[in-house]
Design a protein around this motif. Sequence first.
Motif, PDB file in Angstrom:
ATOM      1  N   HIS A  65       0.818  -1.207   0.000  1.00 17.82           N
ATOM      2  CA  HIS A  65       0.000   0.000   0.000  1.00 17.82           C
ATOM      3  C   HIS A  65       0.858   1.266   0.000  1.00 17.82           C
ATOM      4  N   LEU A  66       2.077   1.194   0.525  1.00 21.91           N
ATOM      5  CA  LEU A  66       2.988   2.326   0.417  1.00 21.91           C
ATOM      6  C   LEU A  66       3.346   2.562  -1.045  1.00 21.91           C
ATOM      7  N   SER A  67       3.599   1.483  -1.779  1.00 20.66           N
ATOM      8  CA  SER A  67       3.889   1.606  -3.210  1.00 20.66           C
ATOM      9  C   SER A  67       2.691   2.166  -3.961  1.00 20.66           C
ATOM     10  N   PHE A  68       1.490   1.727  -3.578  1.00 19.08           N
ATOM     11  CA  PHE A  68       0.277   2.260  -4.209  1.00 19.08           C
ATOM     12  C   PHE A  68       0.148   3.757  -3.951  1.00 19.08           C
ATOM     13  N   LEU A  69       0.405   4.191  -2.716  1.00 15.23           N
ATOM     14  CA  LEU A  69       0.313   5.609  -2.380  1.00 15.23           C
ATOM     15  C   LEU A  69       1.392   6.417  -3.096  1.00 15.23           C
ATOM     16  N   ASP A  70       2.605   5.877  -3.173  1.00 19.51           N
ATOM     17  CA  ASP A  70       3.675   6.585  -3.880  1.00 19.51           C
ATOM     18  C   ASP A  70       3.335   6.741  -5.358  1.00 19.51           C
ATOM     19  N   LEU A  71       2.759   5.689  -5.942  1.00 21.10           N
ATOM     20  CA  LEU A  71       2.359   5.748  -7.342  1.00 21.10           C
ATOM     21  C   LEU A  71       1.258   6.789  -7.540  1.00 21.10           C
ATOM     22  N   GLU A 111      -0.035   8.601   3.625  1.00 18.36           N
ATOM     23  CA  GLU A 111       1.318   8.057   3.734  1.00 18.36           C
ATOM     24  C   GLU A 111       1.895   8.301   5.123  1.00 18.36           C
ATOM     25  N   CYS A 112       1.579   9.442   5.725  1.00 16.07           N
ATOM     26  CA  CYS A 112       2.033   9.712   7.092  1.00 16.07           C
ATOM     27  C   CYS A 112       1.517   8.645   8.054  1.00 16.07           C
ATOM     28  N   PHE A 113       0.225   8.369   7.991  1.00 16.71           N
ATOM     29  CA  PHE A 113      -0.364   7.384   8.906  1.00 16.71           C
ATOM     30  C   PHE A 113       0.101   5.962   8.567  1.00 16.71           C
ATOM     31  N   LEU A 114       0.329   5.699   7.283  1.00 15.14           N
ATOM     32  CA  LEU A 114       0.820   4.373   6.910  1.00 15.14           C
ATOM     33  C   LEU A 114       2.238   4.152   7.420  1.00 15.14           C
ATOM     34  N   LEU A 145      -4.740   0.035   8.238  1.00 20.63           N
ATOM     35  CA  LEU A 145      -4.798   0.566   6.883  1.00 20.63           C
ATOM     36  C   LEU A 145      -6.060   1.411   6.679  1.00 20.63           C
ATOM     37  N   SER A 146      -7.196   0.877   7.118  1.00 19.44           N
ATOM     38  CA  SER A 146      -8.457   1.616   6.982  1.00 19.44           C
ATOM     39  C   SER A 146      -8.419   2.922   7.757  1.00 19.44           C
ATOM     40  N   GLY A 147      -7.866   2.864   8.973  1.00 21.55           N
ATOM     41  CA  GLY A 147      -7.748   4.073   9.774  1.00 21.55           C
ATOM     42  C   GLY A 147      -6.878   5.130   9.101  1.00 21.55           C
ATOM     43  N   SER A 148      -5.816   4.689   8.431  1.00 17.19           N
ATOM     44  CA  SER A 148      -4.935   5.623   7.728  1.00 17.19           C
ATOM     45  C   SER A 148      -5.687   6.373   6.638  1.00 17.19           C
ATOM     46  N   VAL A 248      11.426   7.521   6.538  1.00 14.55           N
ATOM     47  CA  VAL A 248      10.675   8.433   7.404  1.00 14.55           C
ATOM     48  C   VAL A 248      11.405   9.768   7.538  1.00 14.55           C
ATOM     49  N   THR A 249      12.715   9.721   7.738  1.00 19.37           N
ATOM     50  CA  THR A 249      13.508  10.941   7.912  1.00 19.37           C
ATOM     51  C   THR A 249      13.429  11.831   6.679  1.00 19.37           C
ATOM     52  N   ILE A 250      13.578  11.242   5.504  1.00 20.99           N
ATOM     53  CA  ILE A 250      13.538  12.016   4.260  1.00 20.99           C
ATOM     54  C   ILE A 250      12.147  12.592   4.026  1.00 20.99           C
TER      55      ILE A 250
END
Length: 315
Positions: A65-71, A111-114, A145-148, A248-250
């Motif tokens: 799901h991180l990859s999905f959000l980045d896309l 993405e922050c919450f994920l 995931l749903s909460g995010s 996270v840092t970046i």
Amino acid sequence: MQSWNSSNVPDFVLLGLTDSAETQLVLFLLFLLIYLVTVLGNAGMILLIRLDPQLHTPMYFFLTHLSFLDLSYSSVITPRTLQDLVSSSKSISFLGCFTQMFFFVLCGAAECFLLSSMAYDRYAAICSPLHYPVIMSARLCWALLSGSYILALVDSTVNALCMSKLHFCNSNVIHHFFCDTTPVLAVACNDIHDLEVTIFSFAGSTLVLSLITISGSYVSILSTILKINSTAGKQKAFSTCASHLLGVTIFYGTMIFTHLKPKQSYSLGKDQVASVFYTIVIPMLNPLIYSFRNREVKNAALGVLLKRQGCSQLR
């Protein structure tokens, strides 16, 4: 003087990154290459995780799901930026501008919450390895995931409602390459103090809540790692969360730099460089930071290639 608001602003003009035709061509080719790598890297990661049963674990569930959000995150910004770099007209409709802003905030907040959920996953894996399968159950993963997505939707909706109350009477020129909250606020002419407080309160709450979760998780992780006697054990434990900590840092560094400040502090040059980094570059880097350095992902990719090669030889 005519006052423009959400009901009658015909369009905005995005000044973009540069006026130089040569620089625009270079940026177009560079951003196009980055976007292609972003699409291939994140889509490939999603496909790889789905194809390999060994990667059907909580960590890779969140990575999917991180990859999905980045896309999605990159696709909200980059195609429009590429269009503006080769087009003489840089106007964007009011609806188009605020639609872009809505989905940009939605993907960024999600993405922050994920990332917070991923930090908790790493905490459970390192601090409670024996109970990890029980703690990180499928039900909890889906709940996180749903909460995010729900919290991100609330944040983006509040942002959109507040921004729709702005008036633009002096200029409709946005000094940025996409419709971001701060540069749009910078061209508003009505008293926006209350709206600005509301917007940045929600944005700040998103960042603070996620950072508290991440910080708490890593304090516990560091405490656990320091209690490990062997150096090899410490290195192995740290390697499981090093990629996430770097990402996270970046991500948070550039987000905080550009968003948690009032419109008077907006700096065209510095903020645009930071925005390019986290909207265009980071979505490309995340597959490398989070996944391709991982031995399990490398083995899975190698396995898929070998299977395909074996199938082609049988034919």
